[in-house]
Write an enzyme that holds these catalytic residues in place. Structure first.
Site, PDB file in Angstrom:
ATOM      1  N   ASP A  93     -29.219 -11.703 -60.429  1.00 55.12           N
ATOM      2  CA  ASP A  93     -28.370 -12.825 -60.029  1.00 55.12           C
ATOM      3  C   ASP A  93     -27.543 -13.222 -61.250  1.00 55.12           C
ATOM      4  O   ASP A  93     -27.942 -13.017 -62.397  1.00 55.12           O
ATOM      5  CB  ASP A  93     -29.210 -13.989 -59.491  1.00 55.12           C
ATOM      6  CG  ASP A  93     -28.366 -14.968 -58.672  1.00 55.12           C
ATOM      7  OD1 ASP A  93     -27.134 -14.764 -58.576  1.00 55.12           O
ATOM      8  OD2 ASP A  93     -28.934 -15.943 -58.134  1.00 55.12           O
ATOM      9  N   SER A  94     -26.376 -13.808 -60.961  1.00 50.60           N
ATOM     10  CA  SER A  94     -25.337 -13.984 -61.980  1.00 50.60           C
ATOM     11  C   SER A  94     -25.571 -15.139 -62.926  1.00 50.60           C
ATOM     12  O   SER A  94     -24.967 -15.189 -63.995  1.00 50.60           O
ATOM     13  CB  SER A  94     -24.016 -14.216 -61.260  1.00 50.60           C
ATOM     14  OG  SER A  94     -24.164 -15.280 -60.324  1.00 50.60           O
ATOM     15  N   GLY A  95     -26.389 -16.103 -62.528  1.00 50.71           N
ATOM     16  CA  GLY A  95     -26.652 -17.235 -63.418  1.00 50.71           C
ATOM     17  C   GLY A  95     -26.128 -18.562 -62.912  1.00 50.71           C
ATOM     18  O   GLY A  95     -26.652 -19.608 -63.273  1.00 50.71           O
ATOM     19  N   GLY A  96     -25.097 -18.534 -62.072  1.00 50.06           N
ATOM     20  CA  GLY A  96     -24.488 -19.783 -61.622  1.00 50.06           C
ATOM     21  C   GLY A  96     -25.492 -20.704 -60.945  1.00 50.06           C
ATOM     22  O   GLY A  96     -25.606 -21.894 -61.270  1.00 50.06           O
ATOM     23  N   PHE A  97     -26.249 -20.129 -60.021  1.00 45.34           N
ATOM     24  CA  PHE A  97     -27.202 -20.918 -59.241  1.00 45.34           C
ATOM     25  C   PHE A  97     -28.297 -21.489 -60.128  1.00 45.34           C
ATOM     26  O   PHE A  97     -28.689 -22.648 -59.998  1.00 45.34           O
ATOM     27  CB  PHE A  97     -27.803 -20.025 -58.148  1.00 45.34           C
ATOM     28  CG  PHE A  97     -28.756 -20.733 -57.245  1.00 45.34           C
ATOM     29  CD1 PHE A  97     -28.311 -21.627 -56.288  1.00 45.34           C
ATOM     30  CD2 PHE A  97     -30.124 -20.488 -57.336  1.00 45.34           C
ATOM     31  CE1 PHE A  97     -29.199 -22.275 -55.440  1.00 45.34           C
ATOM     32  CE2 PHE A  97     -31.012 -21.127 -56.495  1.00 45.34           C
ATOM     33  CZ  PHE A  97     -30.556 -22.022 -55.548  1.00 45.34           C
ATOM     34  N   ASP A 147     -20.766 -17.520 -59.246  1.00 45.93           N
ATOM     35  CA  ASP A 147     -20.299 -18.367 -58.149  1.00 45.93           C
ATOM     36  C   ASP A 147     -20.727 -19.798 -58.410  1.00 45.93           C
ATOM     37  O   ASP A 147     -21.477 -20.067 -59.351  1.00 45.93           O
ATOM     38  CB  ASP A 147     -20.878 -17.872 -56.808  1.00 45.93           C
ATOM     39  CG  ASP A 147     -22.409 -17.937 -56.784  1.00 45.93           C
ATOM     40  OD1 ASP A 147     -23.014 -17.812 -57.864  1.00 45.93           O
ATOM     41  OD2 ASP A 147     -22.987 -18.106 -55.702  1.00 45.93           O
ATOM     42  N   GLN A 190     -19.389 -18.332 -50.013  1.00 40.96           N
ATOM     43  CA  GLN A 190     -19.791 -19.740 -50.074  1.00 40.96           C
ATOM     44  C   GLN A 190     -19.111 -20.475 -48.924  1.00 40.96           C
ATOM     45  O   GLN A 190     -18.557 -19.836 -48.045  1.00 40.96           O
ATOM     46  CB  GLN A 190     -19.448 -20.341 -51.449  1.00 40.96           C
ATOM     47  CG  GLN A 190     -20.297 -19.786 -52.603  1.00 40.96           C
ATOM     48  CD  GLN A 190     -21.765 -20.227 -52.561  1.00 40.96           C
ATOM     49  OE1 GLN A 190     -22.152 -21.150 -51.828  1.00 40.96           O
ATOM     50  NE2 GLN A 190     -22.613 -19.555 -53.345  1.00 40.96           N
ATOM     51  N   ASP A 267     -34.212 -12.152 -50.920  1.00 37.11           N
ATOM     52  CA  ASP A 267     -35.107 -12.395 -52.057  1.00 37.11           C
ATOM     53  C   ASP A 267     -35.596 -13.825 -51.923  1.00 37.11           C
ATOM     54  O   ASP A 267     -34.886 -14.662 -51.360  1.00 37.11           O
ATOM     55  CB  ASP A 267     -34.376 -12.256 -53.401  1.00 37.11           C
ATOM     56  CG  ASP A 267     -33.588 -13.507 -53.738  1.00 37.11           C
ATOM     57  OD1 ASP A 267     -32.504 -13.702 -53.161  1.00 37.11           O
ATOM     58  OD2 ASP A 267     -34.084 -14.334 -54.538  1.00 37.11           O
TER      59      ASP A 267
HETATM   60  N1  PRF Z   1     -25.677 -18.219 -55.423  1.00 39.53           N
HETATM   61  C1  PRF Z   1     -26.326 -17.440 -56.353  1.00 39.53           C
HETATM   62  N2  PRF Z   1     -27.651 -17.268 -56.334  1.00 39.53           N
HETATM   63  C2  PRF Z   1     -28.363 -17.882 -55.353  1.00 39.53           C
HETATM   64  C3  PRF Z   1     -27.764 -18.686 -54.378  1.00 39.53           C
HETATM   65  C4  PRF Z   1     -26.338 -18.879 -54.406  1.00 39.53           C
HETATM   66  O1  PRF Z   1     -25.717 -19.562 -53.585  1.00 39.53           O
HETATM   67  C5  PRF Z   1     -28.804 -19.169 -53.554  1.00 39.53           C
HETATM   68  C6  PRF Z   1     -28.687 -20.079 -52.386  1.00 39.53           C
HETATM   69  N3  PRF Z   1     -29.764 -19.986 -51.502  1.00 39.53           N
HETATM   70  C7  PRF Z   1     -29.988 -18.620 -54.057  1.00 39.53           C
HETATM   71  N4  PRF Z   1     -29.713 -17.854 -55.143  1.00 39.53           N
HETATM   72  N5  PRF Z   1     -25.593 -16.847 -57.316  1.00 39.53           N
END
Ligand code: PRF
Length: 373
Positions: A93-97, A147, A190, A267
Site C-alpha cells: 500500500d502506498s502510505g496515504g491511508f 491517494d 475514491q 486484504d
Molecule cells: N486507500 C489506500 N489504502 C487503503 C484504503 C484506501 O482508501 C482503505 C480503505 N478501506 C484501506 N486501505 N491507499
C-alpha cells in the site's frame, strides 16, 4: 508464472470471477485474500505457515517500512522479499491511508503529504513520486498509487476534492512507475458514498489504462449496504480484463457479498488482529475465547477444520492462553483465522469454477446463522 504481469479470467458466475494474476514471482489465484504483513511480518505467524495455508501474496506497508527499517536500507539488504524470506508476490500500500490513520498528519496539498512519524516524531514528506520510489526500493510486485481516503461521513465537496486530487496523483504515479513489464501499479477509485463521484473516478482511472484497479475509501465508517452499493456502482466502469482489489475489507460476509459484485482481491487485518485479541473465526461463526463459558469446554474450535490450531487444542486451553495473555494464544488463533479465510477463498474459487457461487454463499451464510457453536 510469467515474465510479464498478466491477468487471466478463467470463469465467471454472475458477476463473480475466477482468475489468475501472474507475475515473475508467482501466480495469485483469485478471488484472493492477502494476509497483512504491515512491517514485514504477518504478526504471530511464520511465513512458511502463511504459505502452507494457501496464501499466494501478502501485503506490506510503505508508511511503516519507510520509517523503520527505512526503504533505502531494505534495498541495501536485498529487497523486502529477501529480507523477510517470502519469495512470492508482495503488494504494497502506498502510505496515504496509513498517514491518515496513524501519524500526526501535518499538511496535505497538491505536492503530497507531510506527517509526523509515529515511531520518533520526526517530520517526513511523501509525494506520489516518492511513494512509488519507496515501493520500488522495497521491490514490491504490485504497487499502489498515493491517494487520499476520507473517513465517512464527509461532505460531498470534501469527498470530491480528495477524489480529484487522487486522480491527479494517479497520473503522476503512473509516470513515476514507468514501464516495468513484470510489475504493476494499481490506481485507486475514491468518491466516498457519492455514486456520481465513484463513476467519475472509475472512468477517469480506466482511461489511464492501468494494470489493475483498487476500490478505496470504503469500510471507513459507512453501513455495509452503502459499501455494497458503491462497489456495484463502481465495478461496471472498470475494465473487465483487469484485476479489482477492494482495500481493507473485510469480514467473511463482506467478502462473499463483494465477490458477488465482481471483486477479485481483498486484504484486511481482521483475521490477524482479532486473533491476537482472542476472537476465532470458524465455519459456524465467531467465538470470543475470552468469554468465561469456554473455561471448561474441552471441544476444539472446529473438529473438521484443515488447521491443527482448530482441531487439536481445546477451547478451555485457548481461553486460558488468552486470559493469561500468553503469545501462544494469539499465535494459535491467528493460525486458525488465516486458515479459515484461506479455506473460504478456496471454497469461493471452486464454487465459481463450478457455477454454483450463489448456492455456496447462501450455504456458508446459513451455517454461520445456525450458530451451534
Ligand atoms: N486507500 C489506500 N489504502 C487503503 C484504503 C484506501 O482508501 C482503505 C480503505 N478501506 C484501506 N486501505 N491507499
Amino acid at each position: 508464472m510469467t515474465e510479464t504481469f498478466q491477468f487471466k479470467l478463467l470463469a465467471t458466475d454472475g458477476a463473480a470471477r475466477r482468475g489468475e494474476v501472474s507475475m515473475p514471482r508467482g501466480t495469485v489465484r483469485t478471488p484472493a485474500f492477502m494476509p497483512v504483513g504491515t512491517v514485514g511480518t504477518v504478526k504471530a505467524m511464520y511465513l512458511d505457515q502463511v504459505r502452507d495455508l494457501g496464501a499466494d501474496i501478502i501485503l506490506g506497508n510503505t508508511y511503516h517500512l519507510m520509517l523503520r527499517p527505512g526503504a533505502e536500507r531494505v534495498a541495501r539488504l536485498g529487497g523486502l522479499h529477501e529480507l523477510i524470506r517470502w519469495p512470492w508476490p508482495i503488494l504494497t500500500d502506498s502510505g496515504g491511508f496509513q498517514v491518515m490513520s496513524l501519524s500526526g498528519l501535518r499538511k496535505l496539498d497538491e505536492k503530497g503529504v507531510t506527517f509526523k512519524s509515529h515511531v520518533d516524531g520526526a517530520l517526513h514528506h511523501m509525494s506520489p513520486e516518492r511513494s512509488i520510489e519507496i515501493q520500488g526500493l522495497l521491490d514490491s510486485d504490485i504497487q499502489m498509487q498515493l491517494d487520499e481516503c476520507v473517513a465517512l461521513p464527509a461532505s460531498p465537496d470534501e469527498i470530491e476534492r480528495a477524489m480529484e486530487l487522487s486522480l491527479r496523483w494517479a497520473e503522476r504515479c503512473k509516470t513515476a512507475f514507468g514501464d516495468q513489464p513484470g510489475k504493476a501499479m494499481f490506481g485507486i477509485v475514491q468518491g466516498g458514498d457519492v455514486a456520481r463521484l465513484r463513476e467519475r473516478s472509475a472512468q477517469a482511472l480506466a482511461g489511464l489504462d492501468l494494470k489493475g484497479y483498487a476500490i478505496g475509501g470504503l469500510a471507513v465508517g459507512e453501513p455495509q449496504a452503502v459499501m455494497l452499493d458503491m462497489i456495484a456502482t463502481t465495478v461496471p466502469h472498470l475494465p473487465a480484463d483487469r484485476p479489482r482489489y477492494l482495500m481493507g475489507v473485510g469480514t467473511p460476509d463482506d467478502i462473499l457479498k463483494s465477490v458477488a459484485r465482481g471483486i477479485d482481491m481483498f486484504d484486511c487485518v481482521m483475521p490477524t488482529r482479532s486473533g491476537r485479541h482472542g476472537l476465532a473465526f470458524t465455519r459456524r461463526g465467531r467465538i470470543n475465547l475470552r468469554n468465561a463459558r469456554h473455561a471448561e469446554d474441552m471441544r476444539p474450535l472446529d473438529e473438521e477444520s484443515s488447521c491443527p490450531a482448530a482441531r487439536d487444542y481445546s477451547r478451555a486451553y485457548l481461553h486460558h492462553l488468552v486470559r493469561a495473555n500468553e503469545s501462544l494464544g494469539g499465535m494459535l488463533l491467528t493460525w486458525n483465522n488465516l486458515s479459515y479465510y484461506q479455506d473460504l477463498m478456496a471454497g469461493i474459487r471452486k464454487a465459481i469454477e463450478e457455477g454454483r457461487f450463489a448456492d455456496f454463499a447462501a450455504e456458508t451464510q446459513e451455517t454461520w446463522a445456525r450458530g451451534d457453536l
